[in-house]
Motif scaffolding. Structure first.
Motif, mmCIF file in Angstrom:
data_model
loop_
_atom_site.group_PDB
_atom_site.id
_atom_site.type_symbol
_atom_site.label_atom_id
_atom_site.label_comp_id
_atom_site.label_asym_id
_atom_site.label_seq_id
_atom_site.Cartn_x
_atom_site.Cartn_y
_atom_site.Cartn_z
ATOM 1 N N THR A 130 0.845 -1.191 0.000
ATOM 2 C CA THR A 130 0.000 0.000 0.000
ATOM 3 C C THR A 130 0.881 1.243 0.000
ATOM 4 O O THR A 130 2.094 1.156 0.177
ATOM 5 C CB THR A 130 -0.958 0.010 1.208
ATOM 6 N N ILE A 131 0.277 2.390 -0.173
ATOM 7 C CA ILE A 131 0.984 3.666 -0.111
ATOM 8 C C ILE A 131 0.923 4.172 1.327
ATOM 9 O O ILE A 131 -0.101 4.060 1.991
ATOM 10 C CB ILE A 131 0.355 4.687 -1.072
ATOM 11 N N ALA A 132 2.038 4.724 1.802
ATOM 12 C CA ALA A 132 2.096 5.263 3.159
ATOM 13 C C ALA A 132 3.017 6.477 3.186
ATOM 14 O O ALA A 132 3.736 6.746 2.223
ATOM 15 C CB ALA A 132 2.601 4.208 4.133
ATOM 16 N N TYR A 133 2.986 7.183 4.301
ATOM 17 C CA TYR A 133 3.905 8.299 4.540
ATOM 18 C C TYR A 133 4.119 8.426 6.041
ATOM 19 O O TYR A 133 3.308 7.957 6.842
ATOM 20 C CB TYR A 133 3.370 9.611 3.956
ATOM 21 N N TRP A 134 5.228 9.050 6.426
ATOM 22 C CA TRP A 134 5.538 9.238 7.836
ATOM 23 C C TRP A 134 4.705 10.381 8.388
ATOM 24 O O TRP A 134 4.670 11.470 7.825
ATOM 25 C CB TRP A 134 7.016 9.538 8.023
ATOM 26 N N SER A 135 4.034 10.138 9.493
ATOM 27 C CA SER A 135 3.245 11.160 10.167
ATOM 28 C C SER A 135 4.020 11.667 11.375
ATOM 29 O O SER A 135 4.305 10.889 12.295
ATOM 30 C CB SER A 135 1.903 10.592 10.623
ATOM 31 N N MET A 136 4.345 12.961 11.369
ATOM 32 C CA MET A 136 5.036 13.567 12.514
ATOM 33 C C MET A 136 4.126 13.566 13.737
ATOM 34 O O MET A 136 4.594 13.484 14.861
ATOM 35 C CB MET A 136 5.456 14.993 12.179
ATOM 36 N N VAL A 137 2.817 13.654 13.528
ATOM 37 C CA VAL A 137 1.858 13.679 14.636
ATOM 38 C C VAL A 137 1.776 12.317 15.318
ATOM 39 O O VAL A 137 1.804 12.215 16.545
ATOM 40 C CB VAL A 137 0.461 14.124 14.142
ATOM 41 N N GLU A 138 1.671 11.250 14.497
ATOM 42 C CA GLU A 138 1.514 9.903 15.059
ATOM 43 C C GLU A 138 2.842 9.181 15.271
ATOM 44 O O GLU A 138 2.870 8.105 15.858
ATOM 45 C CB GLU A 138 0.610 9.069 14.158
ATOM 46 N N CYS A 139 3.925 9.754 14.736
ATOM 47 C CA CYS A 139 5.268 9.153 14.844
ATOM 48 C C CYS A 139 5.297 7.722 14.318
ATOM 49 O O CYS A 139 5.816 6.805 14.965
ATOM 50 C CB CYS A 139 5.775 9.215 16.275
ATOM 51 N N ARG A 140 4.673 7.536 13.153
ATOM 52 C CA ARG A 140 4.680 6.230 12.494
ATOM 53 C C ARG A 140 4.262 6.432 11.045
ATOM 54 O O ARG A 140 3.783 7.495 10.659
ATOM 55 C CB ARG A 140 3.730 5.259 13.176
ATOM 56 N N PHE A 141 4.447 5.379 10.240
ATOM 57 C CA PHE A 141 3.980 5.420 8.858
ATOM 58 C C PHE A 141 2.478 5.168 8.857
ATOM 59 O O PHE A 141 1.994 4.262 9.535
ATOM 60 C CB PHE A 141 4.715 4.382 8.006
ATOM 61 N N VAL A 142 1.748 5.993 8.127
ATOM 62 C CA VAL A 142 0.302 5.871 8.056
ATOM 63 C C VAL A 142 -0.131 5.743 6.600
ATOM 64 O O VAL A 142 0.597 6.101 5.684
ATOM 65 C CB VAL A 142 -0.418 7.070 8.717
ATOM 66 N N THR A 143 -1.342 5.230 6.422
ATOM 67 C CA THR A 143 -1.939 5.081 5.102
ATOM 68 C C THR A 143 -3.279 5.808 5.120
ATOM 69 O O THR A 143 -3.761 6.188 6.181
ATOM 70 C CB THR A 143 -2.187 3.593 4.761
#
Length: 60
Positions: A28-41
Motif C-alpha cells: 500500500t501507499i504510506a507516509y511518515w506522520s510527525m503527529v503519530e510518529c509512524r507510517f500511516v496510510t
C-alpha cells in the motif's frame, strides 16, 4: 528496484510503497506522520507495521 529496510525510509512526508506481512493487501501507499510518529496510510484501521519500502513508480 528491491524492497528496502524501513530504517532507511524517508520521514519527510514523502509517499512511498510499503510492504506489510500477513495482510490481504500486503502493499500500500504510506507516509511518515510527525503527529503519530509512524507510517500511516489513507486507511489505517487494522494497521500492521511495514516490513519494507520502495519509492512510488514514476507517473511517466
Amino acid at each position: 528496484m528491491t524492497w528496502q529496510p524501513m530504517e532507511t525510509a524517508p520521514k519527510d512526508g514523502t509517499r512511498i510503497l510499503v510492504r506489510r506481512a500477513e495482510m490481504v493487501e500486503p502493499v500500500t501507499i504510506a507516509y511518515w506522520s510527525m503527529v503519530e510518529c509512524r507510517f500511516v496510510t489513507p486507511i489505517t484501521a487494522d494497521w500492521h507495521p511495514p516490513t519494507g519500502w520502495m519509492p512510488l513508480p514514476s507517473a511517466d
